[in-house]
Design an enzyme around this catalytic site. Sequence first.
Site, PDB file in Angstrom:
ATOM      1  N   HIS A  45       0.708  -1.214   0.004  1.00 54.47           N
ATOM      2  CA  HIS A  45       0.008   0.107   0.034  1.00 54.47           C
ATOM      3  C   HIS A  45       0.936   1.125  -0.020  1.00 54.47           C
ATOM      4  O   HIS A  45       2.182   1.146   0.140  1.00 54.47           O
ATOM      5  CB  HIS A  45      -0.878   0.030   1.285  1.00 54.47           C
ATOM      6  CG  HIS A  45      -0.150   0.007   2.480  1.00 54.47           C
ATOM      7  ND1 HIS A  45       0.555  -1.013   3.286  1.00 54.47           N
ATOM      8  CD2 HIS A  45       0.496   1.225   3.205  1.00 54.47           C
ATOM      9  CE1 HIS A  45       1.030  -0.513   4.141  1.00 54.47           C
ATOM     10  NE2 HIS A  45       1.106   0.722   4.224  1.00 54.47           N
ATOM     11  N   HIS A 127       5.372   6.298  -1.422  1.00 50.41           N
ATOM     12  CA  HIS A 127       6.271   5.155  -1.554  1.00 50.41           C
ATOM     13  C   HIS A 127       5.417   3.902  -1.243  1.00 50.41           C
ATOM     14  O   HIS A 127       4.716   4.035  -0.404  1.00 50.41           O
ATOM     15  CB  HIS A 127       7.808   5.210  -0.896  1.00 50.41           C
ATOM     16  CG  HIS A 127       7.412   5.043   0.596  1.00 50.41           C
ATOM     17  ND1 HIS A 127       7.170   6.248   1.401  1.00 50.41           N
ATOM     18  CD2 HIS A 127       7.586   4.259   1.592  1.00 50.41           C
ATOM     19  CE1 HIS A 127       7.041   5.843   2.612  1.00 50.41           C
ATOM     20  NE2 HIS A 127       7.403   4.761   2.902  1.00 50.41           N
TER      21      HIS A 127
HETATM   22  P1  ATP Z   1       5.104  -2.755  11.814  1.00 54.15           P
HETATM   23  O1  ATP Z   1       5.109  -1.491  12.335  1.00 54.15           O
HETATM   24  O2  ATP Z   1       4.067  -3.598  12.522  1.00 54.15           O
HETATM   25  O3  ATP Z   1       6.299  -3.203  11.395  1.00 54.15           O
HETATM   26  P2  ATP Z   1       3.837  -1.187   9.621  1.00 54.15           P
HETATM   27  O4  ATP Z   1       4.809  -0.358   9.806  1.00 54.15           O
HETATM   28  O5  ATP Z   1       3.390  -1.989   8.150  1.00 54.15           O
HETATM   29  O6  ATP Z   1       4.297  -2.663  10.492  1.00 54.15           O
HETATM   30  P3  ATP Z   1       2.222   0.360  10.966  1.00 54.15           P
HETATM   31  O7  ATP Z   1       3.330   1.003  11.834  1.00 54.15           O
HETATM   32  O8  ATP Z   1       0.852   0.378  11.566  1.00 54.15           O
HETATM   33  O9  ATP Z   1       2.455  -0.677  10.215  1.00 54.15           O
HETATM   34  O10 ATP Z   1       2.124   1.620   9.736  1.00 54.15           O
HETATM   35  C1  ATP Z   1       1.091   1.634   8.745  1.00 54.15           C
HETATM   36  C2  ATP Z   1       1.608   2.484   7.580  1.00 54.15           C
HETATM   37  O11 ATP Z   1       2.182   3.530   8.010  1.00 54.15           O
HETATM   38  C3  ATP Z   1       2.864   1.889   6.985  1.00 54.15           C
HETATM   39  O12 ATP Z   1       2.790   1.955   5.521  1.00 54.15           O
HETATM   40  C4  ATP Z   1       4.121   2.571   7.715  1.00 54.15           C
HETATM   41  O13 ATP Z   1       5.239   2.845   7.046  1.00 54.15           O
HETATM   42  C5  ATP Z   1       3.443   3.945   7.829  1.00 54.15           C
HETATM   43  N1  ATP Z   1       3.794   4.648   9.033  1.00 54.15           N
HETATM   44  C6  ATP Z   1       3.992   4.217  10.061  1.00 54.15           C
HETATM   45  N2  ATP Z   1       4.596   4.986  10.907  1.00 54.15           N
HETATM   46  C7  ATP Z   1       4.520   6.324  10.318  1.00 54.15           C
HETATM   47  C8  ATP Z   1       5.007   7.731  10.727  1.00 54.15           C
HETATM   48  N3  ATP Z   1       5.304   8.000  11.785  1.00 54.15           N
HETATM   49  N4  ATP Z   1       5.011   8.459   9.459  1.00 54.15           N
HETATM   50  C9  ATP Z   1       4.562   8.132   8.299  1.00 54.15           C
HETATM   51  N5  ATP Z   1       4.182   6.787   8.154  1.00 54.15           N
HETATM   52  C10 ATP Z   1       4.043   6.186   9.047  1.00 54.15           C
END
Ligand code: ATP
Length: 175
Positions: A45, A127
């Site tokens: 995504h 991205h």
């Molecule tokens: P995990 O953290 O469990 O390894 P994940 O990063 O895919 O998995 P989330 O942390 O819930 O899951 O993040 C969901 C989405 O939001 C992902 O695409 C992640 O890259 C993005 N994301 C997470 N934290 C941030 C942030 N602080 N700023 C921008 N995008 C973020």
Amino acid sequence: MADPAPRVRVFFALWPSAAIATELHRAARRAAPRDARLMRADTLHLTLAFIGDVAPDRLPAIEAVGDQVRWPRCMLRLDQLGHWPHNQILWAGSQSPPDTLAQLADELSVGLQAIGITLAPRPFVPHITLARRCRHAVAADMRPIDWPVDGGVLAVSQRDHTGARYLMRRRWPAH
Ligand code: ATP
Ligand code: MG
């Protein structure tokens, strides 16, 4: 002791069709080092606005933000692979992202701000994370993938032992 108040982890995103996700997954397999952890095709995504953990009673207001913005129809050409050493992510991006995507991310950010949710003050870098634990830069070209963007979602992120799982809470068609 009572459980801490439940929280739900949410973000606005573009979610590709299964066909586009399959193509992206193939690109990831070609480019990622063997010991990297590929994202599953159905988890690929593009995050537009990461909200993070909120109380469930905030969800109606967050969904109303999704109702207010204009979800553009546009063509997103994914033609670039990149690697971020700080988080060991291999990603796909675009050398020429449509302006409408940055506008959409901005509208979401402004709408969220109006309901008291301030996003991290980072520039929007569209991205798609293809693989994690990618320790080295990749020297691979990417065959361009044209993603016809026709709407977006509010996704809920849940963790299990295999990593994050995502549920679609709402979808908005382009209009
Ligand atoms: P995990 O953290 O469990 O390894 P994940 O990063 O895919 O998995 P989330 O942390 O819930 O899951 O993040 C969901 C989405 O939001 C992902 O695409 C992640 O890259 C993005 N994301 C997470 N934290 C941030 C942030 N602080 N700023 C921008 N995008 C973020
Ligand atoms: Mg994360």
